[in-house]
Design a protein around this motif. Structure first.
Motif, short mmCIF file in Angstrom:
data_model
loop_
_atom_site.label_atom_id
_atom_site.label_comp_id
_atom_site.label_asym_id
_atom_site.label_seq_id
_atom_site.Cartn_x
_atom_site.Cartn_y
_atom_site.Cartn_z
N THR A 1 5.41 -68.09 81.82
CA THR A 1 4.73 -67.74 83.07
C THR A 1 3.22 -67.80 82.89
OG1 THR A 1 6.57 -66.29 83.68
CG2 THR A 1 4.48 -65.94 84.83
N MET A 2 2.74 -67.19 81.81
CA MET A 2 1.30 -67.19 81.55
C MET A 2 0.80 -68.60 81.24
SD MET A 2 -0.13 -64.42 82.05
CE MET A 2 0.97 -63.60 83.14
N HIS A 3 1.62 -69.36 80.50
CA HIS A 3 1.23 -70.74 80.19
C HIS A 3 0.97 -71.51 81.49
CE1 HIS A 3 1.40 -74.90 78.90
NE2 HIS A 3 2.44 -75.08 79.68
N GLY A 4 1.95 -71.51 82.39
CA GLY A 4 1.81 -72.26 83.64
C GLY A 4 0.64 -71.76 84.47
N TRP B 1 5.83 -69.65 89.94
CA TRP B 1 6.17 -69.59 91.37
C TRP B 1 6.27 -68.17 91.85
CZ3 TRP B 1 11.24 -72.95 91.28
CH2 TRP B 1 10.97 -74.18 90.69
N SER B 2 6.68 -67.28 90.91
CA SER B 2 6.80 -65.87 91.24
C SER B 2 7.69 -65.62 92.46
CB SER B 2 5.39 -65.31 91.49
OG SER B 2 5.41 -63.93 91.39
N TYR B 3 8.83 -66.31 92.50
CA TYR B 3 9.74 -66.15 93.64
C TYR B 3 10.25 -64.71 93.73
CZ TYR B 3 10.73 -71.14 94.73
OH TYR B 3 10.68 -72.46 95.12
N PRO B 4 10.21 -64.11 94.92
CA PRO B 4 10.95 -62.87 95.11
C PRO B 4 12.43 -63.20 95.31
CG PRO B 4 9.83 -63.50 97.15
CD PRO B 4 9.46 -64.53 96.11
N TYR C 1 8.82 -67.02 101.65
CA TYR C 1 7.86 -67.04 100.55
C TYR C 1 7.81 -68.43 99.93
CZ TYR C 1 5.57 -66.38 96.09
OH TYR C 1 4.72 -66.54 95.03
N GLN C 2 8.98 -69.00 99.70
CA GLN C 2 9.01 -70.32 99.07
C GLN C 2 8.25 -71.34 99.91
OE1 GLN C 2 13.11 -71.38 98.26
NE2 GLN C 2 13.52 -69.49 97.14
N HIS C 3 8.42 -71.27 101.23
CA HIS C 3 7.69 -72.21 102.10
C HIS C 3 6.19 -72.00 101.98
CE1 HIS C 3 10.86 -74.36 104.17
NE2 HIS C 3 11.51 -73.23 104.36
N LEU C 4 5.76 -70.74 102.06
CA LEU C 4 4.32 -70.47 101.97
C LEU C 4 3.78 -70.93 100.64
CD1 LEU C 4 4.16 -66.92 103.57
CD2 LEU C 4 3.23 -69.03 104.51
N PHE C 5 4.54 -70.62 99.58
CA PHE C 5 4.09 -70.98 98.24
C PHE C 5 3.92 -72.49 98.12
CE2 PHE C 5 4.80 -72.30 93.89
CZ PHE C 5 3.90 -71.49 93.22
N TRP C 6 4.93 -73.25 98.53
CA TRP C 6 4.86 -74.70 98.33
C TRP C 6 3.97 -75.38 99.35
CZ3 TRP C 6 5.53 -76.22 93.77
CH2 TRP C 6 6.49 -75.63 92.93
N PHE C 7 3.78 -74.74 100.50
CA PHE C 7 2.84 -75.31 101.47
C PHE C 7 1.48 -75.47 100.80
CE2 PHE C 7 -0.47 -75.06 104.71
CZ PHE C 7 -0.05 -76.08 105.54
N ASN D 1 1.42 -53.02 86.79
CA ASN D 1 2.34 -53.77 85.93
C ASN D 1 1.89 -55.22 85.88
OD1 ASN D 1 3.60 -55.20 88.25
ND2 ASN D 1 4.20 -53.12 88.80
N GLY D 2 2.56 -56.01 85.05
CA GLY D 2 2.15 -57.39 84.85
C GLY D 2 2.11 -58.19 86.13
N GLU D 3 3.13 -58.02 86.95
CA GLU D 3 3.21 -58.76 88.19
C GLU D 3 2.06 -58.37 89.12
OE1 GLU D 3 5.34 -61.20 88.81
OE2 GLU D 3 4.70 -61.53 90.88
N PHE D 4 1.73 -57.10 89.12
CA PHE D 4 0.62 -56.59 89.94
C PHE D 4 -0.69 -57.29 89.54
CE2 PHE D 4 -2.85 -53.58 90.63
CZ PHE D 4 -2.66 -53.21 91.95
N LEU D 5 -0.95 -57.31 88.23
CA LEU D 5 -2.18 -57.96 87.77
C LEU D 5 -2.13 -59.46 88.06
CD1 LEU D 5 -3.09 -56.25 84.39
CD2 LEU D 5 -3.75 -55.67 86.72
#
Ligand code: HEM
Ligand SMILES: [Cu+2]
Ligand SMILES: [Cu+2]
Lengths: 547, 297
Positions: free
Chosen positions: A74-77, A142-145, A248-254, A158-162
């Motif tokens: 995750t950090m690499h990407g 991508w951090s998909y929920p 979320y996926q749509h917003l992310f990939w948009f 937490n890590g996700e928050f940061l």
């Protein structure tokens, strides 16, 4: 004319190196600040990739634990995208754009400086998260929920928050940088520098930064909503409470599909500058190449669902986006053909920038072809989320964009530092990188075709062979950065003094001294013809005497 | 001289087409053994894509390599090459040809996807630009309605329920040559259903039931893998898939129905309680695995 690397007495700043650590509003200082900072994060991202590849050397889990593996990729990407490619591209653009369009400065120097200083903040947030008890974000870039907002630690910090905070800040920084670059290109061109006389690098930066302005708000908005879901109990994306994770996926990939072109367009720009200079020939079909940059931008806002062909998308959506995705191949193909035609019947010189450019073009050809294959819905359904994808996009982000960044750094190194780099070390760097990159990323294609899923920390033994090759390639690639660092550092300190125009190239940036004075030009140049006048009598296309 | 050049070009193009065709035929072997009618279709599509892709790759690479070999500047030659700025005809050609190529690829792909109809049927569009050779292979048995199997995923386990026999299992058994109808459901996060030999993949979105259809046509044992990242133990989320002859299939179902339901063995659960001793350990918080499914087998 030749050696204007005289520590100019007129400069108010005390010493040369100190200003790189100050809040400077000089676009050239900011450009270097971006490039150096990004490269440092590139080393972190690379280190994490080495650990990932060490884990994948064998089928079993034997180097890191599962959480750490997930955190590392995750950090690499995240670091590679938000702290290497984006800021490195913006850094190069910052340095070059005003010089290329004959401007003294960028449009909003203070905004520009703030945008840069947000980058270390993003980096510190991300790296610091390794020391939290909850660990770093572990849901992929991508951090998909819902998986990204499960928060097993229960902690607020937490890590996700940061991670979400970092991505949001990076988005704000990119938008600021984008506003500055787009306005600069629009408003600050020197007399005679019409749009159809701008070098292609300017066109590609313009197209890429327009994409940032148009699409990035979708990601930044999604990140903020996800942050609310994670930390403050909202349910924008929680499936069991009337939210929708697919939105979320749509917003992310948009945003994140166009993001690929934000990364790749400037690389096309670099190829378009370097190749003519070392082929001693004008860029073939300049106008179509220039305009296809903008076309790529427009089409790339309409293709995002190709990342969701296996998601909960209906048939009509899959088919529609298959068609739009394939269309991107047309303006992209135009560029590849144009570079090929440029070297055809040229007089080729093979200095390091040219090697990186040609290597990059060749590997981009490969990436482009696998990209069209991926746009085909039935084929994508088989390889979606496998190593075939990982191979494909590393041929883009490493074998094309990172190669182009190297080409650009070597090409403009004399301009930026006033010194020449060492050609021998440069060539060694190229060959190690070229071989390492192919060893590393080619094997991912057969692995994906065989069905090896991405983001897995252990795998079925049938996949071992190609994984060993990939890991060895990765370690070679890691080693390949050493000659680069040695070369850059020692040449910057002690390299041979550079001429104003060591490559005999045609852009406006080569008409001023190396390094350029504070306000770039003694006199604002007047542009009288198209760029790339190689082989023509009035090659520089600029006329500063007629003022 | 001109004729000679044209002949050379023809040889070059001919060689590329032959090599690409050969590679396209090889391409079937780069995929795992095909075990559904859909996989056969995707195989043809992939072979077609590899053939076309190789033509383009070798064509352009050939030009690049030729230039690199034969258009080197002689040492210390500072002069420029001829100032050729472009050629309108050529530029139009290399815009139009890719447009035609992608139309061809897109319609071929549409055709294949339509015949797979994994999410139900598509509007029938007959595009005769290229008839795929696999067209005749779709058996009529595909149309037979088959049992609906419920696939339930959670972090990190698969379970398969056969409602008519009231059997639940950690193995997915499918009858050969019958249209299978899966109902995919997730109890927590997004997962993905993926069997490489079947060439089909579908994300499973929590709180939705997603139907997926396909036709296994080769008896054997295969691996199912979660294809959408689902958290810490994602890598462990696999299951065995068996394509059985109708007799074996019915026998298995009948036998399973007689077994008392017990909680399944679960890899994530055992690794969670006893993590492997890796040199680098993070001790980060992780989601505890959900209760393993209760299964007959
Ligand atoms: C330095 C050489 C590099 C190596 C050895 C490398 C290796 C890898 C590997 C093995 C993965 C897959 C991890 C997994 O799925 O388990 C990966 C993922 C990724 N890499 Fe790289 N990579 C390199 C450079 C880059 C660069 C320059 C970029 C620029 C954007 C990049 C972007 C990504 C992204 C976005 C992912 C996906 C992360 C995710 O799945 O969330 N990589 N890399
Ligand atoms: Cu995309
Ligand atoms: Cu792509």
């Amino acid at each position: 004319m030749t050696n204007i690397f005289i520590k100019s007495a007129s400069e108010p700043e005390p010493t040369n190196w100190k200003r790189y650590f100050s809040f400077s509003t000089d676009h050239k200082v900011i450009g270097v600040q971006y490039l150096v900072t990004a490269f440092i994060f590139f080393l972190f991202g690379g280190l994490f990739a080495m650990i990932v590849r060490a884990e994948l050397l064998t089928p079993q889990l034997d180097v890191v634990d599962r959480s750490l593996y997930n955190g590392l990729f995750t950090m690499h990407g995240t670091i590679m995208i938000f702290l290497w490619i984006f800021p490195a591209n913006v850094g190069l653009a910052n340095y070059l754009i005003p010089l290329m369009i004959g401007a003294k400065e960028t449009a909003f120097p203070v905004l520009n400086a703030i945008a840069f200083w947000l980058i270390p903040v993003v980096g510190i947030l991300l790296l610091f998260s390794f020391f939290l008890p909850s660990g770093t974000a572990q849901a992929g870039w991508w951090s998909y929920p819902p998986v990204s907002i499960q928060n097993p630690s229960g902690h607020l910090i937490n890590g996700e928050f940061l991670w979400l905070l970092a991505v949001t800040i990076s988005g704000i920084s990119s938008i600021m940088g984008g506003v500055n670059l787009v306005t600069t290109i629009f408003r600050m061109r020197s007399p005679g520098m019409t749009f159809l006389r701008m070098p292609v690098y300017v066109w590609t930066t313009f197209s890429a930064q327009l994409l940032q302005l148009f699409c990035l708000p979708a990601l930044t908005g999604a990140a903020i909503m996800l942050l609310f879901d994670l930390s403050f109990g909202t349910d924008f994306f929680s499936p069991f409470k009337q939210g929708d994770p697919v939105i979320y996926q749509h917003l992310f990939w948009f945003y994140s599909h166009p993001a690929v072109y934000v990364m790749a367009l400037p690389a096309f720009g670099v190829f378009s500058e370097v190749i003519p200079a070392f082929a001693r020939k004008p860029l073939f079909g300049y106008k179509t190449v220039a305009i296809s940059s903008l076309l790529i931008s427009v089409i790339s806002t309409l293709v995002w669902v190709h990342h969701m062909f296996a998601s909960a998308t209906p048939n009509w959506m899959r088919i529609l986006f298959m068609a739009t995705s394939m269309l991107v191949a047309v303006p992209t193909g135009i560029k590849v053909f144009a570079w090929t035609a440029t070297i055809w019947r040229g007089k080729l010189h093979f200095q390091t920038p040219m090697l990186f450019a040609l290597g990059g073009v060749a590997m981009f050809l490969f990436a482009g072809i696998s990209g069209v294959m991926l746009a085909s819905v039935p084929f994508d359904i088989h390889v979606n989320n496998t190593y075939f994808i990982v191979g494909h996009f590393h041929y883009v982000v490493f074998n094309t964009v990172t190669m182009a960044l190297y080409a650009g750094i070597y090409f403009w190194f004399p301009k930026i530092t006033g010194r020449m780099y060492s050609e021998g070390w440069g060539k060694l760097h190229f060959w190690l990188t070229f071989i390492g990159a192919n060893l590393n990323f080619f094997p991912m294609h057969p692995l994906g075709l065989q069905g090896m899923v991405r983001r897995i920390s252990s795998y079925d033994p049938q996949y071992t062979g190609w994984n060993v090759v990939a890991s060895l390639g990765a370690f070679l690639l890691g080693m390949s950065t050493l000659p680069f660092i040695a070369n850059i550092v020692s040449s910057w300190l002690r390299g041979r003094k550079a001429l104003n125009n060591p490559w005999n190239a045609t852009g406006l940036e080569w008409t001023t001294s190396s390094p350029p004075p504070i306000e770039n030009f003694e006199e604002i140049p007047i542009v009288t013809s198209e760029p790339y006048g190689y082989g023509e009598s009035h090659r520089l296309a600029a006329d500063s005497s007629s003022i | 001289m001109r004729n000679f050049n044209i002949a050379l070009l023809a040889i070059f193009v001919g060689a590329i087409v032959l090599a690409s065709h050969a590679l396209g035929q090889q391409a079937y072997n780069w995929l795992p053994v095909a075990a559904t009618t859909e996989a056969d279709l995707v195989g043809h599509l992939f072979s077609f894509l590899v053939t076309l892709g190789t033509i383009v790759f070798l064509g352009v690479m050939g030009m690049l390599l030729y230039s690199i070999l034969f258009y080197r500047a002689t040492k210390n030659d500072p002069s420029d090459a001829p100032a050729i700025r472009g050629n309108l005809k050529l530029e139009i050609t290399w815009t139009v040809i890719p447009i035609l190529l992608v139309i061809w690829i897109a319609s071929y792909s549409y055709n294949i996807y339509q015949r797979m109809s994994i999410l139900g049927s598509l509007p029938l569009v007959h595009l005769h630009i290229m008839e795929a050779p696999a067209y005749a292979e779709m058996g009529s048995s595909d149309m037979q309605p088959a049992e609906q199997i419920e696939v339930v995923v959670k972090q990190w386990s698969w379970s398969f329920r056969y409602p008519s026999q009231n059997v639940t299992s950690t193995e997915l058994h499918l009858p050969v040559n019958q249209r299978v109808h899966l109902m995919l459901q997730s109890k927590d996060v997004v997962h993905g259903f993926y069997v490489p030999n079947f060439r089909i993949k579908q994300d499973i979105i929590p709180n939705q039931t997603i139907p997926l259809r396909f036709t296994p046509n080769r008896i054997g044992k295969y691996q199912l893998h979660d294809s959408q990242f689902s958290g810490t133990y994602f890598a462990l989320m696999t299951a065995d898939v068996y394509v059985d002859s109708p007799e074996t299939y019915n026998q298995w179902l009948a036998e399973a129905a007689t077994r008392p339901p017990v909680p399944a063995v679960n890899l994530a659960k055992s690794e969670h309680s006893q993590p492997p001793k890796t040199p680098l350990r993070s001790k980060w918080h992780t989601v505890s695995p959900a209760q393993p499914p209760v299964v007959n087998k």
